[in-house]
Design a protein around this motif. Structure first.
Motif, PDB file in Angstrom:
ATOM      1  N   PRO A   1       0.830  -1.205   0.000  1.00 49.02           N
ATOM      2  CA  PRO A   1       0.000   0.000   0.000  1.00 49.02           C
ATOM      3  C   PRO A   1       0.870   1.263   0.000  1.00 49.02           C
ATOM      4  N   GLY A   2       0.503   2.202  -0.860  1.00 50.10           N
ATOM      5  CA  GLY A   2       1.242   3.462  -0.930  1.00 50.10           C
ATOM      6  C   GLY A   2       2.584   3.361  -1.629  1.00 50.10           C
ATOM      7  N   SER A   3       2.748   2.411  -2.530  1.00 44.17           N
ATOM      8  CA  SER A   3       4.009   2.245  -3.280  1.00 44.17           C
ATOM      9  C   SER A   3       4.221   3.441  -4.205  1.00 44.17           C
ATOM     10  N   ALA A   4       4.849   4.474  -3.652  1.00 42.26           N
ATOM     11  CA  ALA A   4       4.953   5.768  -4.341  1.00 42.26           C
ATOM     12  C   ALA A   4       5.652   5.682  -5.692  1.00 42.26           C
ATOM     13  N   ASP A   5       6.731   4.938  -5.782  1.00 42.83           N
ATOM     14  CA  ASP A   5       7.484   4.850  -7.038  1.00 42.83           C
ATOM     15  C   ASP A   5       6.625   4.207  -8.130  1.00 42.83           C
ATOM     16  N   LEU A   6       5.943   3.125  -7.789  1.00 37.77           N
ATOM     17  CA  LEU A   6       5.066   2.447  -8.746  1.00 37.77           C
ATOM     18  C   LEU A   6       3.880   3.325  -9.115  1.00 37.77           C
ATOM     19  N   MET A   7       3.283   3.967  -8.127  1.00 36.25           N
ATOM     20  CA  MET A   7       2.131   4.825  -8.391  1.00 36.25           C
ATOM     21  C   MET A   7       2.514   5.986  -9.311  1.00 36.25           C
ATOM     22  N   ARG A   8       3.693   6.551  -9.121  1.00 38.98           N
ATOM     23  CA  ARG A   8       4.160   7.638  -9.990  1.00 38.98           C
ATOM     24  C   ARG A   8       4.366   7.120 -11.421  1.00 38.98           C
ATOM     25  N   HIS A   9       4.965   5.942 -11.546  1.00 36.62           N
ATOM     26  CA  HIS A   9       5.211   5.346 -12.872  1.00 36.62           C
ATOM     27  C   HIS A   9       3.889   5.131 -13.620  1.00 36.62           C
TER      28      HIS A   9
END
Length: 97
Positions: free
Chosen positions: A69-77
């Motif tokens: 949850p909240g995987s910032a790098d993946l969410m940005r990608h």
């Protein structure tokens, strides 16, 4: 004055395009250098929704499974990939195991 209701068939096409673009982004995330607690073997989109509130404000919701949850790098990608679609409404990306 009320806002017009979304056209259902066009919305379904948009949701399918979002799913495809997000899944493609998941598929190439590791080679793109995305890091984090991610199960690369099963990473992918499980749901794409269009949400609308009582004021007529809409947004898309994309749920990705097999990432913390909240995987910032993946969410940005994924967000960068979806930006290329030129969507009218904002997109919320969520990750979960």
């Amino acid at each position: 004055m009320s806002k017009p209701e979304p056209n259902l068939s066009m919305m379904m096409e948009t949701l399918a395009a979002i799913r495809q673009a997000a899944d493609d982004a998941c598929d190439n995330a590791q080679e793109a250098g995305v890091t984090g607690a991610i199960n690369w073997g099963d990473l992918g989109v499980v749901e794409v929704r269009f949400c609308i509130n009582e004021q007529g404000d809409g947004s898309y919701d994309v749920l990705i499974e097999e990432a913390a949850p909240g995987s910032a790098d993946l969410m940005r990608h994924i967000s960068e990939a979806l930006d290329k679609l030129g969507l009218v409404y904002p997109v919320e990306i969520r990750t979960e195991w």
